[in-house]
Design a protein around this motif. Structure first.
Motif, mmCIF file in Angstrom:
data_model
loop_
_atom_site.group_PDB
_atom_site.id
_atom_site.type_symbol
_atom_site.label_atom_id
_atom_site.label_comp_id
_atom_site.label_asym_id
_atom_site.label_seq_id
_atom_site.Cartn_x
_atom_site.Cartn_y
_atom_site.Cartn_z
ATOM 1 N N ALA A 76 5.514 51.780 59.804
ATOM 2 C CA ALA A 76 6.577 52.782 59.801
ATOM 3 C C ALA A 76 6.486 53.698 58.587
ATOM 4 N N ALA A 77 6.107 53.118 57.435
ATOM 5 C CA ALA A 77 6.043 53.899 56.201
ATOM 6 C C ALA A 77 5.158 53.173 55.197
ATOM 7 N N ILE A 78 4.619 53.939 54.243
ATOM 8 C CA ILE A 78 3.803 53.389 53.174
ATOM 9 C C ILE A 78 4.437 53.755 51.841
ATOM 10 N N GLY A 79 4.677 52.744 51.010
ATOM 11 C CA GLY A 79 5.240 52.971 49.681
ATOM 12 C C GLY A 79 4.134 53.071 48.647
ATOM 13 N N PHE A 80 4.177 54.128 47.843
ATOM 14 C CA PHE A 80 3.154 54.335 46.818
ATOM 15 C C PHE A 80 3.758 55.016 45.604
ATOM 16 N N GLU A 81 3.619 54.375 44.457
ATOM 17 C CA GLU A 81 4.098 54.914 43.176
ATOM 18 C C GLU A 81 5.554 55.344 43.247
ATOM 19 N N GLY A 82 6.384 54.508 43.862
ATOM 20 C CA GLY A 82 7.824 54.748 43.887
ATOM 21 C C GLY A 82 8.322 55.634 45.008
ATOM 22 N N ASN A 83 7.423 56.147 45.825
ATOM 23 C CA ASN A 83 7.826 57.007 46.949
ATOM 24 C C ASN A 83 7.410 56.375 48.281
ATOM 25 N N ASP A 84 8.228 56.592 49.301
ATOM 26 C CA ASP A 84 7.907 56.123 50.642
ATOM 27 C C ASP A 84 7.434 57.294 51.495
ATOM 28 N N TYR A 85 6.280 57.131 52.101
ATOM 29 C CA TYR A 85 5.702 58.174 52.945
ATOM 30 C C TYR A 85 5.846 57.727 54.394
ATOM 31 N N VAL A 86 6.771 58.386 55.097
ATOM 32 C CA VAL A 86 7.129 57.984 56.469
ATOM 33 C C VAL A 86 6.109 58.535 57.446
ATOM 34 N N LEU A 87 5.675 57.649 58.362
ATOM 35 C CA LEU A 87 4.698 58.043 59.372
ATOM 36 C C LEU A 87 5.382 58.480 60.653
ATOM 37 N N PRO A 88 4.750 59.348 61.438
ATOM 38 C CA PRO A 88 5.351 59.786 62.711
ATOM 39 C C PRO A 88 5.574 58.603 63.653
ATOM 40 N N ALA A 89 6.568 58.706 64.505
ATOM 41 C CA ALA A 89 6.851 57.664 65.497
ATOM 42 C C ALA A 89 5.681 57.546 66.469
ATOM 43 N N ILE A 90 5.393 56.312 66.865
ATOM 44 C CA ILE A 90 4.302 56.051 67.805
ATOM 45 C C ILE A 90 4.760 56.350 69.230
ATOM 46 N N THR A 91 3.891 56.986 69.999
ATOM 47 C CA THR A 91 4.190 57.295 71.397
ATOM 48 C C THR A 91 3.154 56.609 72.291
ATOM 49 N N HIS A 92 3.345 56.742 73.580
ATOM 50 C CA HIS A 92 2.403 56.158 74.535
ATOM 51 C C HIS A 92 1.012 56.776 74.394
ATOM 52 N N ASP A 93 0.954 58.014 73.903
ATOM 53 C CA ASP A 93 -0.321 58.706 73.761
ATOM 54 C C ASP A 93 -0.972 58.504 72.392
ATOM 55 N N SER A 94 -0.322 57.737 71.521
ATOM 56 C CA SER A 94 -0.902 57.472 70.205
ATOM 57 C C SER A 94 -2.175 56.651 70.343
ATOM 58 N N VAL A 95 -3.087 56.802 69.394
ATOM 59 C CA VAL A 95 -4.351 56.057 69.414
ATOM 60 C C VAL A 95 -4.087 54.554 69.406
ATOM 61 N N PRO A 155 -10.121 56.249 50.157
ATOM 62 C CA PRO A 155 -9.292 56.461 48.959
ATOM 63 C C PRO A 155 -7.804 56.477 49.299
ATOM 64 N N VAL A 156 -7.016 55.847 48.456
ATOM 65 C CA VAL A 156 -5.561 55.836 48.650
ATOM 66 C C VAL A 156 -5.021 57.260 48.668
ATOM 67 N N VAL A 157 -5.497 58.078 47.742
ATOM 68 C CA VAL A 157 -4.979 59.439 47.628
ATOM 69 C C VAL A 157 -5.262 60.238 48.899
ATOM 70 N N GLU A 158 -6.391 59.993 49.557
ATOM 71 C CA GLU A 158 -6.717 60.715 50.792
ATOM 72 C C GLU A 158 -5.663 60.450 51.865
ATOM 73 N N ILE A 159 -5.240 59.204 51.978
ATOM 74 C CA ILE A 159 -4.280 58.848 53.022
ATOM 75 C C ILE A 159 -2.879 59.329 52.662
ATOM 76 N N ILE A 160 -2.495 59.173 51.418
ATOM 77 C CA ILE A 160 -1.160 59.623 50.999
ATOM 78 C C ILE A 160 -1.024 61.137 51.184
ATOM 79 N N GLU A 161 -2.040 61.873 50.751
ATOM 80 C CA GLU A 161 -2.013 63.327 50.934
ATOM 81 C C GLU A 161 -2.059 63.683 52.416
ATOM 82 N N GLY A 162 -2.783 62.896 53.204
ATOM 83 C CA GLY A 162 -2.872 63.147 54.639
ATOM 84 C C GLY A 162 -1.559 62.938 55.367
ATOM 85 N N ILE A 163 -0.799 61.929 54.938
ATOM 86 C CA ILE A 163 0.530 61.727 55.537
ATOM 87 C C ILE A 163 1.426 62.907 55.181
ATOM 88 N N ALA A 164 1.332 63.345 53.916
ATOM 89 C CA ALA A 164 2.170 64.454 53.456
ATOM 90 C C ALA A 164 1.849 65.760 54.170
#
Length: 355
Positions: A310-329, A281-290
């Protein structure tokens, strides 16, 4: 001079263009190798394939594929290992998917000896074009189109199969900013979403253009019925990391069965990273980023390999994701995949095909 090798006629170029290749400055899909493969299917019978100098092809204005859209393709890559040997990655999977697309589009089935044999011979001839360097590869584009000269809505009786190759570097120079698409659709149940046909990409251009005007690099497509569930992105499948677990939409008739996607799932499981293939669900991911539970969103595809957003735009808002590191999945998966594809580590999966 023409010679016959593996039942493939070969006519070599008189003047190579290899001096145009700068491994440190490669723009995707703009420079092509010296040769290409051409094979025609005439009334259900495949003719002897030919490898000829890369160049223009002539076509009749009444060519069926121009009017009715019978056109499919695959995207693959070749690499060089430290011994300068040329390696393909999981080519049989691309071959199988190509013919699945052909079946859905009512097109001729391409024999393995033409698809795989043609790739191998073409890579032997143009091996010098496979660039070394991090993120570099040779992009392989097998494709087929209806070649009937006829204005009438019916499956073509004749087809042309071709392979062209293009040196490739990193697809995205910076992490893409993507928009969740909730108005236009990419594919509907019962349609051709799972086939790699040209029309799927043509229909995406207008909504992608609108998104680009709003500052987005790509779209995140949602389901055609409710626009509540993620499907895939414009050039890639999509994966989400939530509380350390990978979540990705399950493949269906509306989602391309990505070979990179399947590869990453197998790699993740071998690294004891949990993977869920399900409706997302879109809402699951948007709420999860928040709330911080969703830490990564990335695309997976032949061209992009592993591409964190880097970010996901949804309903007029941009939800910024954390920066990727060497230890990121996503970093761990990309490093593991690249090491296998370039022969730096043992291929325990049987994915690498030495030319």
């Amino acid at each position: 001079m023409e010679t016959a090798t593996m039942n493939i006629k070969i006519r070599r170029t008189e003047q190579s263009r290899i001096n145009q290749l700068d491994p440190n400055n490669i723009a995707f899909g703009t420079l092509f190798t010296d040769h290409m493969l051409v094979a025609d299917c005439v009334n259900g019978v495949w003719q002897t394939p030919e490898i000829v100098p890369y160049g223009d092809i002539a076509y009749n204005p009444a060519l069926a594929s121009l009017h009715y859209g019978q056109s499919i393709f695959e995207g693959m890559k070749a690499f060089k290992n430290e011994d300068d040997e040329v390696l393909m990655f999981r080519p049989l999977e691309n071959f199988k998917r190509f013919n699945i697309s052909a079946e859905r589009m009512c097109m001729a089935q391409v024999p393995e000896e033409i698809f795989i044999g043609g790739l191998e011979e073409l890579l032997r001839i143009d091996a010098a074009w496979v660039p070394k360097g991090e993120d570099n590869s040779l992009y392989l584009r097998p494709f087929m189109f209806a070649s009937d000269v006829y204005l009438g809505v019916r499956p073509s009786q004749n087809y042309r199969f071709m392979i062209i190759m293009s040196p490739a570097g990193k697809y995205y120079s910076t992490p893409p900013k993507v928009k969740v698409e909730t108005e236009f659709i990419r594919a509907a149940p019962g349609g051709v979403g799972y086939a790699k046909c040209a029309g799927n990409y043509a229909s995406s251009l207008y909504p992608a253009k609108l998104a680009a005007e709003q500052g987005y690099t790509q779209l995140l497509w949602t389901d055609a019925i409710e626009h509540k569930y993620f499907e895939e992105s414009g050039t890639m499948n999509v994966m989400f990391v939530k509380e350390g677990k990978i979540i990705t939409p399950a493949v269906s008739t509306t989602i391309l069965k990505g070979i990179t996607r399947d590869t990453l799932i197998q790699l993740a499981k071998s690294m004891d990273i949990e993977v869920e293939e399900r409706k997302v669900p879109v809402v699951e991911i948007i709420e999860g980023i928040a709330d911080g539970s969703v830490t990564e969103v990335f695309g997976a595809g032949t061209a992009v390999v592993v591409s964190p957003f880097a970010a996901i735009g949804f309903e007029g808002n941009d939800y910024v994701l954390p920066a990727i590191t060497h230890d990121s999945v996503s970093s761990k998966l990309k490093d593991a995949l690249n090491a296998i594809r370039t022969g730096k580590v043992a291929d325990t999966f049987g994915w690498v095909w030495k030319v």
